[in-house]
Design an enzyme around this catalytic site. Structure first.
Site, PDB file in Angstrom:
ATOM      1  N   CYS A 289       0.951  -1.256   0.132  1.00 50.65           N
ATOM      2  CA  CYS A 289       0.004  -0.179   0.118  1.00 50.65           C
ATOM      3  C   CYS A 289       0.740   1.171   0.236  1.00 50.65           C
ATOM      4  CB  CYS A 289      -1.210   0.000   1.292  1.00 50.65           C
ATOM      5  SG  CYS A 289      -2.265  -1.155   0.980  1.00 50.65           S
ATOM      6  N   HIS A 290       1.881   1.495   1.135  1.00 50.74           N
ATOM      7  CA  HIS A 290       2.501   2.608   1.042  1.00 50.74           C
ATOM      8  C   HIS A 290       3.941   2.218   1.259  1.00 50.74           C
ATOM      9  CE1 HIS A 290      -1.495   3.340   2.459  1.00 50.74           C
ATOM     10  NE2 HIS A 290      -1.497   4.209   1.663  1.00 50.74           N
ATOM     11  N   GLY A 291       4.632   0.980   1.302  1.00 50.17           N
ATOM     12  CA  GLY A 291       5.832   0.762   1.009  1.00 50.17           C
ATOM     13  C   GLY A 291       6.615   0.752   2.210  1.00 50.17           C
TER      14      GLY A 291
END
Lengths: 414, 191, 278
Positions: B155-157
């Protein structure tokens, strides 16, 4: 609602809001300053009690929907297992809702008969009365569909019997019933649409109640003497006089309600509804909830299927015409010696109909139900129009203030 | 219309009004509680709050995701290499130095040993049991991925290491360790 | 209270005689014998020891044919019920084989029961129950006390009696279980059915389930027929209304509070209306 209040709010924020949306001055004019006859008795508190019951039903209903499953395989379990045994306070909310329906109807019947006794349906309150009749019909539809949702034996067979009423109509009857069911018997599609409508109708009810109050605030309250308000001396501001009186009555009424919720929660229901719906076997006695019994008695009193249905619907429709059937100029039964006796006779007849509705339609019960049904219609269609001509009303005070304070004092003040 | 009242009478009435208003407000607040509490997990949900799991069939390097309270729980039989990597990481390099292990005090340091300790204090470094929810915004990270060979959240690393500790990216905390304990050497009960 | 009920009953019965009112048609039966269960009345509570004995009767006898699907083993340890300790409830659960699955191979399997399991049904499905019982499905007992009524009274007295005495569901279960008799002389014997004066219509499919000495009570109570019937009726009453004690406790607080508030509101209302003549 009727005209704008000229009230100037001291608080700058209130003044700012009110000049843009006059919600505060409407509240002020309609719920605080509203001039209300000073002679209202406790029978007039049932309007506030009904508003309270509607609010309780909507709130508890919204909560129940969070846990209820509208499916024939799961509805009974979701009520009797999930809600009644697992959900925190689920049992309390369920019993509040189930008994709330009964106490809603107790209050509405008192409210209706109060209107009948004091002539509240007469000019200029015909529209107010007719909206009330629509509210009553919507309440009955809501209650009926709500009773189906737990999917017990009486839920199921109640749904079967009541939907079958429509099959009485020639030609269109059968297609209508199939359309109502969404199938060839009461089943899952029926349950789901009843659920949907049971959720929708209370909000329609709330809107109708708003119209009912709007109409009330145009004409103002009727009162026990049935004399229209003539001057400021006849009234008191709604707040605090009637807010506090209503609130007291509401608390007392809720105490009786709570006694049932906590100590006899299924007294007003049917034991057999604790058995899950079984489409293969009808219980020995199919009886609707108590608040439908008088109408159920009328339905069964007529030996023809179509006739029974027509008579039952007519018994409610006739109420729409009541303002024009009653020819008397005098509103309150207080000053109508003959009407007062016929009023109480009607109350007794309605109770008799209720008892007949709970008994098997055989022998003496059937004959009593037929006589009572006949009298119900005679009362509205013959007695009321005749009384307008035959009855000699008692002398009435000239104003509400005179009725309350007495003639001398009134004269002294004036 | 109005009757004259002396001051004592007025105060007595004011007291009555205030007392009644207070009693009414307290009652309303109490009556609200059932309507709030009904949204909390019900008795059947709470009763199901523990799950048993048999670790024996898990081979080295194999991980599975099981469901506990409706949430994914990662159970991983770590390889020796993974364990070594996790153990050799100095605490100073960690973004979040707290173990985030529900079985330990809330300030326990995020050593590898503390990441695999159960409620009885038993340590079995082969098996890492953690709630598979990224501490950033609730996505489920992928296993055996990312530059620290642990978990990587698409999703956001966010990047987690082989002990499930946050090393890079926006997530603020290490992956949470659920309450669990060994009931035999290879069987755990979560919750 | 008792005296009032008796008075009303006598009054009602004499009225019934005068009006020639038939009590009930088609489903004639004897009214259940009234019994003072500990859980009756606004302050009534369940008798823990009795519920534990009742559970034993259910488990040893009724459970052979009747399910109890809304009771989970954890309920047996919850407050307001039999209040077994959690350890005892776990041991009770483990005595039952519960179907679970599917497992990793996709097979259903059985395992010992846990606290979160419902009491397993004696039959896998309704058809099996029917086949094993000559076509009559033994009803689930979770709600039986609420779903049955113990007495019929004439219409003009029934609402008052039921307001004070309830529907008599527990009394019905008690009377029915202990009430099997030989059919009176002249009554036509119905094949495969059993005579019981308390059953509507008198003939029911269930054979007498208890004879006395069917179980051994741990607390030393003598397991006579009527004792067992009373205990299991009390247990099933709890199964029907597991929240009864909580309901009555909260009800008492709610009513006391509302009484005080109503009194205060009355005083406020009087104080306000005393400002004007009315």
């Amino acid at each position: 609602m009727s005209g704008h209040s000229t009230y100037e709010f001291k608080n700058p924020v209130a003044r700012w809001l009110d000049s843009r949306l006059p919600i505060l001055s409407v509240v002020r004019a309609q719920l605080v300053d509203f001039p209300t006859p000073r002679n209202l008795n406790y029978w007039w508190t049932f309007g506030g009690i009904l508003a309270t019951m509607l609010a309780i039903q909507i709130i508890t209903g919204i909560v129940l929907v969070m846990h209820y499953t509208p499916h024939v395989d799961l509805a009974f379990t979701s009520v009797e297992e999930t809600i009644m045994r697992d959900v925190n306070y689920g049992w309390l909310i369920r019993w509040m809702h189930a008994n709330g329906a009964s106490f809603f109807f107790i209050a509405v019947y008192i409210h209706i008969f109060r209107g009948l006794y004091y002539g509240s349906y007469k000019s200029p309150r015909e529209v107010l009365w007719m909206i009330g009749v629509i509210i009553f019909i919507a309440m009955m539809a809501t209650a009926f569909m709500g009773y189906v949702l737990p999917w017990g034996q009486m839920s199921y067979w109640g749904a079967v019997v009541i939907t079958n009423l429509f099959s009485a109509f020639p030609v269109i009857g059968d297609p209508i019933v199939k359309w109502l069911w969404g199938g060839f018997s009461v089943g899952n599609p029926t349950l789901q649409r009843f659920f949907s409508l049971h959720y929708l109708l209370p909000f329609v009810l709330a809107a109708l109640v708003f119209l009912h109050i709007w109409a009330l605030h145009v004409t103002g309250n009727n009162n026990p003497d049935g004399i229209e308000v003539k001057s400021e001396k006849d009234t008191v501001p709604f707040h605090p006089y009637y807010t506090m009186k209503d609130l007291f009555a509401i608390v007392v009424y809720l105490m009786v309600y709570a006694a049932f919720v906590f100590y006899s929660p299924w007294y007003l229901g049917h034991s057999i509804n604790f058995a899950p719906a079984n489409p293969m076997s009808t219980p020995a006695h199919i009886v609707p909830e108590w608040y439908f019994l008088p109408f159920y008695a009328m339905l069964r009193a007529i030996p023809s299927k179509l006739g029974g249905v027509v008579v039952m619907f007519a018994s409610i429709i006739i109420l729409f015409f009541l303002p024009w059937l009653d020819k008397s100029k005098v509103k309150s039964a207080k000053y109508r010696p003959l009407y007062r006796q016929f009023f109480w006779l009607l109350v007794i007849v309605c109770i008799i109909l209720g008892i007949c509705g709970s008994q098997p339609p055989e022998g003496a019960w059937l004959r009593v139900a037929q006589l009572a049904t006949a009298w119900y219609f005679i009362h509205f269609l013959i007695i009321l129009p005749l009384l307008g001509f035959l009855e000699k009303p008692k002398p009435m005070p000239s104003s509400i203030a005179e009725a309350v304070l007495g003639k001398d004092e009134e004269a002294a003040k004036a | 219309m109005t009757t004259t009242t002396d001051n004592a009478d007025l105060t007595r009435r004011d007291f009555l009004y205030v007392a009644t208003g207070t009693v009414g407000a307290v009652g309303t607040a109490l009556a609200l509680w059932p309507f709030i509490d009904q949204m909390n997990p019900d008795a059947s949900v709470i009763a199901l709050a523990s799950t048993e799991f048999d670790l024996a069939p898990l081979e080295e390097g194999q991980g599975v995701t099981i469901k506990w309270r409706g949430k994914p729980v990662f159970v991983r039989h770590r390889t020796k290499k993974e364990i070594e990597e996790a153990k050799n990481t100095p605490l100073a390099e960690l973004k979040d130095p707290i173990a985030r292990n529900a079985n330990l005090p809330p300030d326990a340091p995020a050593t590898d040993e503390n990441r695999v300790k159960d409620a009885t204090g038993k340590v079995n470094e082969k098996y890492l049991i953690q709630i598979g929810i990224c501490t950033h915004l609730g996505c489920v990270p992928q296993g055996e991925a990312g530059e620290y060979h642990g978990w990587f959240c698409n999703c956001h690393g966010s990047v987690y290491d082989t002990a499930g500790r946050i090393r890079k990216g926006p997530a603020p905390r290490n992956l949470d360790i659920p309450p669990y304990k060994y009931i035999t050497d290879t069987k755990i009960v979560i919750g | 209270m008792k005296a009032i009920i008796r008075l009303f009953t006598a009054l009602g019965l004499s009225l019934a005689v005068i009006t020639g009112q038939a009590m009930a048609s088609g489903s004639e039966r004897k009214n259940a014998e009234d019994y003072d269960f500990s859980f009756e009345g606004p302050f009534g509570k369940f008798d823990r020891a009795q519920l534990q004995r009742g559970w034993l009767v259910y488990k040893e006898v009724c459970h052979n044919c009747h399910s109890l699907k809304y009771i989970r083993f954890r309920n047996l340890a919850e407050p307001g019920g039999p209040e077994f300790t959690e350890k005892q409830a776990k041991a009770i659960a483990a005595e039952f084989e519960v179907e679970d699955g599917p497992n990793d191979e996709g097979e259903m399997f059985t395992r010992p029961g846990r606290l979160s399991d419902a009491v397993p049904s004696p039959y896998p499905n309704e058809e099996a129950a029917k086949a094993a019982n000559n076509g009559a499905v033994p009803p689930d007992l979770s709600l039986i006390v609420k779903a049955r009524e113990g007495w019929d009274y004439p219409w003009y007295i029934s609402p008052i009696i039921k307001l004070f005495k309830g529907n008599g569901g527990a009394e019905y279960v008690r009377s029915l279980i202990a009430g099997y008799q030989d059919p009176p002389a002249g009554e036509e014997v119905k094949e495969g059915l059993n005579y019981n004066p308390y059953f509507p219509g008198h003939w029911l499919a269930m054979p007498p389930p208890l004879a006395g000495e069917d179980v051994e009570y741990a607390d030393g109570t003598k397991p006579t027929l009527i004792q067992e019937a009373t205990d299991v009726a009390a247990f099933l009453a709890w199964a029907s209304m597991p929240k009864m004690e909580e309901r009555k406790r909260i009800g008492l607080m709610a009513l006391l509070y509302m009484g005080v508030f109503a009194l205060l509101m009355l005083m406020v209302k009087q104080a306000i209306w005393s400002r004007i003549k009315h």
